[in-house]
Design a protein around this motif. Structure first.
Motif, PDB file in Angstrom:
ATOM      1  N   VAL A   1      20.985   7.363   3.136  1.00  0.00           N
ATOM      2  CA  VAL A   1      21.336   6.996   4.392  1.00  0.00           C
ATOM      3  C   VAL A   1      21.503   5.434   4.642  1.00  0.00           C
ATOM      4  O   VAL A   1      21.369   4.933   5.612  1.00  0.00           O
ATOM      5  CB  VAL A   1      20.697   7.708   5.812  1.00  0.00           C
ATOM      6  CG1 VAL A   1      21.089   8.709   5.807  1.00  0.00           C
ATOM      7  CG2 VAL A   1      19.175   7.509   5.509  1.00  0.00           C
ATOM      8  N   ASP A   2      21.208   4.937   3.334  1.00  0.00           N
ATOM      9  CA  ASP A   2      21.121   3.267   3.268  1.00  0.00           C
ATOM     10  C   ASP A   2      19.995   2.684   4.126  1.00  0.00           C
ATOM     11  O   ASP A   2      20.305   1.609   5.092  1.00  0.00           O
ATOM     12  CB  ASP A   2      22.658   2.853   3.613  1.00  0.00           C
ATOM     13  CG  ASP A   2      22.571   1.516   3.212  1.00  0.00           C
ATOM     14  OD1 ASP A   2      21.843   1.062   2.099  1.00  0.00           O
ATOM     15  OD2 ASP A   2      23.339   0.604   3.630  1.00  0.00           O
ATOM     16  N   VAL A   3      18.904   3.206   4.294  1.00  0.00           N
ATOM     17  CA  VAL A   3      17.694   2.712   5.087  1.00  0.00           C
ATOM     18  C   VAL A   3      16.700   2.056   3.988  1.00  0.00           C
ATOM     19  O   VAL A   3      16.268   2.879   3.135  1.00  0.00           O
ATOM     20  CB  VAL A   3      17.159   3.735   5.907  1.00  0.00           C
ATOM     21  CG1 VAL A   3      15.718   3.291   6.548  1.00  0.00           C
ATOM     22  CG2 VAL A   3      18.120   4.017   6.780  1.00  0.00           C
ATOM     23  N   PRO A   4      16.371   1.123   4.170  1.00  0.00           N
ATOM     24  CA  PRO A   4      15.392   0.281   2.946  1.00  0.00           C
ATOM     25  C   PRO A   4      14.033   0.869   3.626  1.00  0.00           C
ATOM     26  O   PRO A   4      13.981   1.334   4.605  1.00  0.00           O
ATOM     27  CB  PRO A   4      15.436  -1.394   3.714  1.00  0.00           C
ATOM     28  CG  PRO A   4      15.909  -1.250   4.920  1.00  0.00           C
ATOM     29  CD  PRO A   4      16.663   0.087   5.151  1.00  0.00           C
ATOM     30  N   MET A   5      13.205   0.948   2.533  1.00  0.00           N
ATOM     31  CA  MET A   5      11.919   1.628   2.735  1.00  0.00           C
ATOM     32  C   MET A   5      10.867   0.501   1.934  1.00  0.00           C
ATOM     33  O   MET A   5      10.990   0.201   0.990  1.00  0.00           O
ATOM     34  CB  MET A   5      11.589   3.296   2.318  1.00  0.00           C
ATOM     35  CG  MET A   5      12.363   3.416   0.896  1.00  0.00           C
ATOM     36  SD  MET A   5      11.111   3.333  -0.479  1.00  0.00           S
ATOM     37  CE  MET A   5       9.538   3.771   0.094  1.00  0.00           C
ATOM     38  N   GLN A   6       9.409   0.736   2.319  1.00  0.00           N
ATOM     39  CA  GLN A   6       8.535   0.255   1.617  1.00  0.00           C
ATOM     40  C   GLN A   6       7.293   1.131   1.466  1.00  0.00           C
ATOM     41  O   GLN A   6       7.295   2.330   1.941  1.00  0.00           O
ATOM     42  CB  GLN A   6       7.919  -0.657   2.623  1.00  0.00           C
ATOM     43  CG  GLN A   6       9.208  -1.783   3.030  1.00  0.00           C
ATOM     44  CD  GLN A   6       8.676  -2.670   4.176  1.00  0.00           C
ATOM     45  OE1 GLN A   6       7.967  -3.781   3.712  1.00  0.00           O
ATOM     46  NE2 GLN A   6       9.087  -2.532   5.333  1.00  0.00           N
ATOM     47  N   SER A   7       6.311   0.409   0.656  1.00  0.00           N
ATOM     48  CA  SER A   7       4.876   1.557   0.458  1.00  0.00           C
ATOM     49  C   SER A   7       3.806   0.583   0.876  1.00  0.00           C
ATOM     50  O   SER A   7       3.723  -0.485   1.007  1.00  0.00           O
ATOM     51  CB  SER A   7       5.058   1.752  -0.981  1.00  0.00           C
ATOM     52  OG  SER A   7       5.987   2.407  -1.663  1.00  0.00           O
ATOM     53  N   PHE A   8       2.783   1.480   1.332  1.00  0.00           N
ATOM     54  CA  PHE A   8       1.630   0.649   1.933  1.00  0.00           C
ATOM     55  C   PHE A   8       0.229   1.623   1.153  1.00  0.00           C
ATOM     56  O   PHE A   8       0.228   2.833   0.979  1.00  0.00           O
ATOM     57  CB  PHE A   8       1.255   0.896   3.377  1.00  0.00           C
ATOM     58  CG  PHE A   8       0.053   0.527   3.840  1.00  0.00           C
ATOM     59  CD1 PHE A   8      -0.294  -0.780   3.822  1.00  0.00           C
ATOM     60  CD2 PHE A   8      -1.138   1.535   4.111  1.00  0.00           C
ATOM     61  CE1 PHE A   8      -1.753  -1.293   4.023  1.00  0.00           C
ATOM     62  CE2 PHE A   8      -2.492   0.874   4.432  1.00  0.00           C
ATOM     63  CZ  PHE A   8      -2.617  -0.151   4.336  1.00  0.00           C
ATOM     64  N   VAL A   9      -0.441   0.736   0.318  1.00  0.00           N
ATOM     65  CA  VAL A   9      -1.834   1.230  -0.015  1.00  0.00           C
ATOM     66  C   VAL A   9      -2.769   0.221   0.332  1.00  0.00           C
ATOM     67  O   VAL A   9      -2.400  -0.968   0.435  1.00  0.00           O
ATOM     68  CB  VAL A   9      -1.502   1.496  -1.721  1.00  0.00           C
ATOM     69  CG1 VAL A   9      -3.144   1.759  -2.052  1.00  0.00           C
ATOM     70  CG2 VAL A   9      -0.812   2.150  -2.252  1.00  0.00           C
ATOM     71  N   VAL A  10      -3.944   0.681   1.095  1.00  0.00           N
ATOM     72  CA  VAL A  10      -4.893  -0.255   1.367  1.00  0.00           C
ATOM     73  C   VAL A  10      -5.604  -0.736   0.150  1.00  0.00           C
ATOM     74  O   VAL A  10      -5.564  -0.111  -0.911  1.00  0.00           O
ATOM     75  CB  VAL A  10      -5.916   0.549   2.253  1.00  0.00           C
ATOM     76  CG1 VAL A  10      -6.904   1.308   1.368  1.00  0.00           C
ATOM     77  CG2 VAL A  10      -6.824  -0.461   3.137  1.00  0.00           C
ATOM     78  N   ARG A  11      -5.915  -2.179   0.503  1.00  0.00           N
ATOM     79  CA  ARG A  11      -6.982  -2.742  -0.641  1.00  0.00           C
ATOM     80  C   ARG A  11      -8.147  -2.011  -1.017  1.00  0.00           C
ATOM     81  O   ARG A  11      -8.699  -0.903  -0.290  1.00  0.00           O
ATOM     82  CB  ARG A  11      -7.663  -4.020  -0.211  1.00  0.00           C
ATOM     83  CG  ARG A  11      -6.551  -5.170  -0.167  1.00  0.00           C
ATOM     84  CD  ARG A  11      -7.376  -6.446   0.714  1.00  0.00           C
ATOM     85  NE  ARG A  11      -8.574  -6.753  -0.236  1.00  0.00           N
ATOM     86  CZ  ARG A  11      -8.821  -7.898  -0.865  1.00  0.00           C
ATOM     87  NH1 ARG A  11      -7.522  -8.734  -1.068  1.00  0.00           N
ATOM     88  NH2 ARG A  11      -9.985  -8.192  -1.433  1.00  0.00           N
ATOM     89  N   SER A  12      -8.225  -1.842  -2.449  1.00  0.00           N
ATOM     90  CA  SER A  12      -9.308  -0.813  -2.886  1.00  0.00           C
ATOM     91  C   SER A  12     -10.833  -1.439  -2.514  1.00  0.00           C
ATOM     92  O   SER A  12     -11.400  -0.486  -2.563  1.00  0.00           O
ATOM     93  CB  SER A  12      -9.277  -1.123  -4.627  1.00  0.00           C
ATOM     94  OG  SER A  12      -7.983  -0.804  -4.904  1.00  0.00           O
TER      95      SER A  12
ATOM     96  N   PRO B   1      10.817   1.928   6.980  1.00  0.00           N
ATOM     97  CA  PRO B   1       9.743   2.490   7.211  1.00  0.00           C
ATOM     98  C   PRO B   1       9.078   2.317   5.809  1.00  0.00           C
ATOM     99  O   PRO B   1       9.404   2.207   4.898  1.00  0.00           O
ATOM    100  CB  PRO B   1      10.439   3.879   7.519  1.00  0.00           C
ATOM    101  CG  PRO B   1      11.719   4.010   7.059  1.00  0.00           C
ATOM    102  CD  PRO B   1      12.341   2.630   7.292  1.00  0.00           C
ATOM    103  N   VAL B   2       7.689   2.734   6.360  1.00  0.00           N
ATOM    104  CA  VAL B   2       6.548   2.689   5.149  1.00  0.00           C
ATOM    105  C   VAL B   2       6.016   3.899   4.612  1.00  0.00           C
ATOM    106  O   VAL B   2       5.729   4.865   5.763  1.00  0.00           O
ATOM    107  CB  VAL B   2       5.488   1.739   5.662  1.00  0.00           C
ATOM    108  CG1 VAL B   2       4.320   1.589   4.654  1.00  0.00           C
ATOM    109  CG2 VAL B   2       5.802   0.590   6.083  1.00  0.00           C
ATOM    110  N   ILE B   3       6.294   4.308   3.500  1.00  0.00           N
ATOM    111  CA  ILE B   3       5.380   5.454   2.868  1.00  0.00           C
ATOM    112  C   ILE B   3       3.977   5.240   2.626  1.00  0.00           C
ATOM    113  O   ILE B   3       3.782   4.105   2.151  1.00  0.00           O
ATOM    114  CB  ILE B   3       6.269   5.991   1.651  1.00  0.00           C
ATOM    115  CG1 ILE B   3       7.450   6.274   1.738  1.00  0.00           C
ATOM    116  CG2 ILE B   3       5.231   7.025   0.953  1.00  0.00           C
ATOM    117  CD1 ILE B   3       8.196   6.743   0.523  1.00  0.00           C
TER     118      ILE B   3
END
Length: 430
Positions: free
Chosen positions: A361-372, A334-336
């Motif tokens: 719980v050993d779940v990979p995670m990711q991040s999202f920031v839109v292009r500036s 999932p993505v923050i």
């Protein structure tokens, strides 16, 4: 739950939920089967310690809550928010068109839909129909033709040689679907709906159709695709994927904490409605759970909302549309979602809580920031956070083709999201 089982359960939910009305009903049926009691906003509520309840508004929005163990509300409420609606084509009030021997229906675009994929698809029709019986009583009935009854044919390339260089779809003139030859004189949609209702509700007397809220949808069922079965292709992944994940988390939680799932309609058009996130639905329910205003404020300040809505995965053919350091991948967790201009409600505190849960719980995670240099979408997160004052984190499963008639997600992400949301519902300290 394994990725395959999670994806199949989600596929079944999507298949039974062609409109927000059907999605809310599907959620309600699962909740009832699990022992949740339905409440009516028009009645007095008597809530038992440890009780589990749900309430519908407009038949298209739902709030379900579990009160947990004694005094669990003092520890705050674990809230998950999502939305039941998706971009689509809605039928107009007087839609009948008979042109050049063909019968069509006029439509209005609902939400920010990708329109090109709607052409040459096998379409059906579903929604809510309001009828009157012989005694003058009004009834709201859900209807789903289920079978393909319409299509929006593309114009042949021979008549539009420049189409592959870019085609601007005119929503008024290009989108009316074709349903039949216009041989039958004075064909009437309401008569067609009345006949279909008679078949779908044979126990009822013939009904007069007064009004409707109907949407066209793609009849192709969800499917696990890819050489290794890595992807789930389906309509309405935005945001039925999150509704389903929130439901699974609520039903699989251990019941110790006070938990709440809110799935509202009209997010795709701004959420400003009686049953949208910018309306009073959630506040009304919380006021009845916690009638004392001071206690309610204290509880909300101990609570956290996970606003779950799909995120943009990095598309290999359009990688330059992402910030180089923030390109979420399918099947990588999932993505923050973060935006300093508050298009997302995530803070460092709530992001850290979600990262902590994923690690636990050993779940990979990711991040999202839109292009500036690009605009940013939004969710129910900032709306709910600003109305309630509740701490909020915006997250979602990464997807391709968001707002298309058919979207794409990773099968492992479906299971990842359910797993971490369940951990959130069971978390002792937020």
């Amino acid at each position: 739950m394994t990725p395959d089982n999670a994806s199949q359960s989600l596929a079944d939910f999507i298949q039974s939920s062609p409109t927000p009305f059907h999605a809310a009903r599907s959620l309600a049926e699962r909740l009832q089967a699990a022992g949740y009691q339905e409440l009516d906003e028009r009645d007095e509520w008597t809530l038992a310690d440890g009780g589990r309840y749900f309430v519908l508004r407009n038949q298209s929005s739902l709030i379900a809550f579990s009160l947990g163990q004694s005094n669990a509300l003092r520890n705050g409420i674990r809230m998950i928010g999502a939305h039941t609606d998706s971009p689509c084509l809605r039928v107009k009030p007087q839609p009948e068109l008979t042109r050049h021997g063909l019968w069509q229906l006029g439509v209005e675009v609902y939400g920010g839909a990708l329109l090109a994929p709607w052409f040459d698809r096998d379409l059906s029709l579903a929604g809510r129909v309001t009828c009157r019986d012989s005694g003058g009583q009004l009834h709201n009935l859900l209807l789903d033709f289920q079978r393909p009854i319409a299509v929006i044919p593309n114009l042949a390339i021979h008549l539009n040689r420049d189409v592959n260089g870019g085609f601007a779809v005119n929503a008024q003139t290009d989108l009316p679907p074709v349903l039949a030859h216009g041989i039958e004189p004075n064909r009437d949609l309401r008569a067609l709906l009345a006949n279909e209702l008679t078949q779908q509700y044979p126990e009822r007397e013939p009904l007069q159709v007064l009004d409707y809220e109907l949407s066209f949808y793609d009849t192709q069922p969800p499917g696990v695709i890819g050489l290794d079965g890595d992807f789930l292709a389906a309509a309405r992944l935005d945001n039925l994927l999150s509704c389903h994940a929130g439901l699974e988390a609520l039903l699989r939680s251990d019941g110790k904490q006070a938990c709440l799932l809110v799935c509202t309609d009209h997010e795709e058009v701004g959420s400003s409605s009686a049953c949208g996130a910018d309306g009073p639905f959630l506040e009304d329910v919380l006021a009845r759970l916690l009638p004392d205003e001071s206690e309610r404020i204290r509880t909300i300040q101990r609570s956290v909302l996970v606003s779950a809505d799909n995120a943009h995965a990095i598309h290999p053919n359009y990688a330059d549309r992402h910030d180089g350091n923030h390109g979420p991948q399918l099947n990588a967790g999932p993505v923050i979602k973060i935006n300093s201009n508050q298009r997302y409600a995530t803070t460092s505190e709530t992001a850290a809580l979600f990262r902590h849960l994923c690690q636990q719980v050993d779940v990979p995670m990711q991040s999202f920031v839109v292009r500036s240099d690009m605009g940013c979408g939004s969710t129910i997160g900032p709306i709910t956070s600003s109305r309630l004052g509740v701490r909020t984190v915006d997250i979602g499963a990464p997807t391709f083709a968001m707002h298309s008639i058919r979207e794409l997600a990773g099968v492992r992400d479906v299971a990842y999201l359910q797993k971490v949301l369940t951990a959130f519902m069971d978390c002792e300290q937020v």
